[in-house]
Design an enzyme around this catalytic site. Sequence first.
Site, PDB file in Angstrom:
ATOM      1  N   LYS A  63     -41.423 111.119  88.055  1.00 19.56           N
ATOM      2  CA  LYS A  63     -40.055 110.718  88.230  1.00 19.56           C
ATOM      3  C   LYS A  63     -40.026 110.178  90.068  1.00 19.56           C
ATOM      4  O   LYS A  63     -39.588 108.772  90.215  1.00 19.56           O
ATOM      5  CB  LYS A  63     -39.065 111.535  88.030  1.00 19.56           C
ATOM      6  N   ARG A  67     -29.459 116.424  84.132  1.00 18.30           N
ATOM      7  CA  ARG A  67     -30.467 117.412  83.369  1.00 18.30           C
ATOM      8  C   ARG A  67     -29.686 118.190  82.323  1.00 18.30           C
ATOM      9  O   ARG A  67     -30.595 118.992  81.697  1.00 18.30           O
ATOM     10  CB  ARG A  67     -31.021 118.443  84.614  1.00 18.30           C
ATOM     11  N   ARG A 119     -50.330 119.471  92.423  1.00 13.54           N
ATOM     12  CA  ARG A 119     -49.376 119.075  93.532  1.00 13.54           C
ATOM     13  C   ARG A 119     -48.862 120.219  94.345  1.00 13.54           C
ATOM     14  O   ARG A 119     -48.901 120.188  95.685  1.00 13.54           O
ATOM     15  CB  ARG A 119     -48.049 118.373  92.775  1.00 13.54           C
ATOM     16  N   ARG A 144     -44.070 123.078  98.050  1.00 11.88           N
ATOM     17  CA  ARG A 144     -42.844 123.419  97.061  1.00 11.88           C
ATOM     18  C   ARG A 144     -43.005 125.048  96.423  1.00 11.88           C
ATOM     19  O   ARG A 144     -43.876 125.183  95.895  1.00 11.88           O
ATOM     20  CB  ARG A 144     -42.486 122.585  96.045  1.00 11.88           C
ATOM     21  N   ARG A 185     -39.987 126.249  84.535  1.00  8.98           N
ATOM     22  CA  ARG A 185     -39.542 124.943  84.579  1.00  8.98           C
ATOM     23  C   ARG A 185     -39.708 124.020  83.317  1.00  8.98           C
ATOM     24  O   ARG A 185     -38.561 123.393  83.060  1.00  8.98           O
ATOM     25  CB  ARG A 185     -40.023 124.204  85.912  1.00  8.98           C
TER      26      ARG A 185
HETATM   27  P1  AMP Z   1     -36.853 118.175  91.024  1.00  6.03           P
HETATM   28  O1  AMP Z   1     -37.278 117.948  92.478  1.00  6.03           O
HETATM   29  O2  AMP Z   1     -36.134 117.259  90.451  1.00  6.03           O
HETATM   30  O3  AMP Z   1     -38.100 118.858  90.293  1.00  6.03           O
HETATM   31  O4  AMP Z   1     -35.909 119.284  91.198  1.00  6.03           O
HETATM   32  C1  AMP Z   1     -36.142 121.056  91.648  1.00  6.03           C
HETATM   33  C2  AMP Z   1     -35.244 121.820  91.162  1.00  6.03           C
HETATM   34  O5  AMP Z   1     -33.947 121.651  91.595  1.00  6.03           O
HETATM   35  C3  AMP Z   1     -35.040 121.888  89.690  1.00  6.03           C
HETATM   36  O6  AMP Z   1     -35.948 122.940  89.129  1.00  6.03           O
HETATM   37  C4  AMP Z   1     -33.589 122.809  89.594  1.00  6.03           C
HETATM   38  O7  AMP Z   1     -33.825 124.099  90.131  1.00  6.03           O
HETATM   39  C5  AMP Z   1     -32.883 122.014  90.740  1.00  6.03           C
HETATM   40  N1  AMP Z   1     -32.379 120.679  90.069  1.00  6.03           N
HETATM   41  C6  AMP Z   1     -32.589 119.426  90.716  1.00  6.03           C
HETATM   42  N2  AMP Z   1     -31.872 118.643  90.012  1.00  6.03           N
HETATM   43  C7  AMP Z   1     -31.054 119.149  89.053  1.00  6.03           C
HETATM   44  C8  AMP Z   1     -29.747 119.032  88.172  1.00  6.03           C
HETATM   45  N3  AMP Z   1     -29.614 117.739  88.054  1.00  6.03           N
HETATM   46  N4  AMP Z   1     -29.193 119.971  87.653  1.00  6.03           N
HETATM   47  C9  AMP Z   1     -29.623 121.391  87.909  1.00  6.03           C
HETATM   48  N5  AMP Z   1     -30.725 121.522  88.837  1.00  6.03           N
HETATM   49  C10 AMP Z   1     -31.339 120.819  89.386  1.00  6.03           C
END
Ligand code: AMP
Length: 187
Positions: A14, A89, A128, A134, A145
């Site tokens: 993404k 999400r 990654r 991270r 996840r």
């Molecule tokens: P990402 O960078 O998009 O992979 O997001 C990393 C983490 O942030 C996720 O595993 C969630 O813990 C949190 N997170 C990001 N976006 C959301 C969302 N829309 N709703 C809930 N948690 C989120």
Amino acid sequence: MKYIVIFGPPGSGKGTQSDKIIEKYGYAHISTGDVIRAEILTNTEFGQKAGEYIKEGNLVPDELIIEMLAHTLENTEAKNGVIFDGFPRTTPQAIALKKMLQDHGGDVDTMLSLEVPKEQLVERLVERGKSSGRLDDNLKVIEARILVYENETAPVMDFYKKEGTFNAIDGVGSIDDIFGRIVDVLG
Ligand code: AMP
């Protein structure tokens, strides 16, 4: 103003494809994951709360994340459009986004759903993790996840199928090949 949602499991590309879309179409980028990580770094109250969820691979509760998204959207300068990366999400988040955009006289125009087999996701995220720094790119949290994606996030696809804006994108192949498939949809 175009509103695009880029959707998919963790590791589906993404962020990478968002960068390419932004470069070509000039859209503003809202990544909820990036916003959370920045807030954790600056140790805000929201960052402290969200950090508890992110480190376990769980979703930040809808109420918190929706409020943060609304605030971020208000403070985002967009000329041609906005790309939402990592939001929504959950189905309540998708409904909240629709309401927010309605207030701006818009709606989600296109939902791009990147499809990648699970084994490849794990492989990509472990790779990654070697350089991303991270905390959630380690095998235990990666598996959590992906499970959260399957149980809580995948149903969001049905919402956009009903809306008529859902587009499945084959997320396997080179970055440019995948981007080509996205351009075929966005025009
Ligand atoms: P990402 O960078 O998009 O992979 O997001 C990393 C983490 O942030 C996720 O595993 C969630 O813990 C949190 N997170 C990001 N976006 C959301 C969302 N829309 N709703 C809930 N948690 C989120």
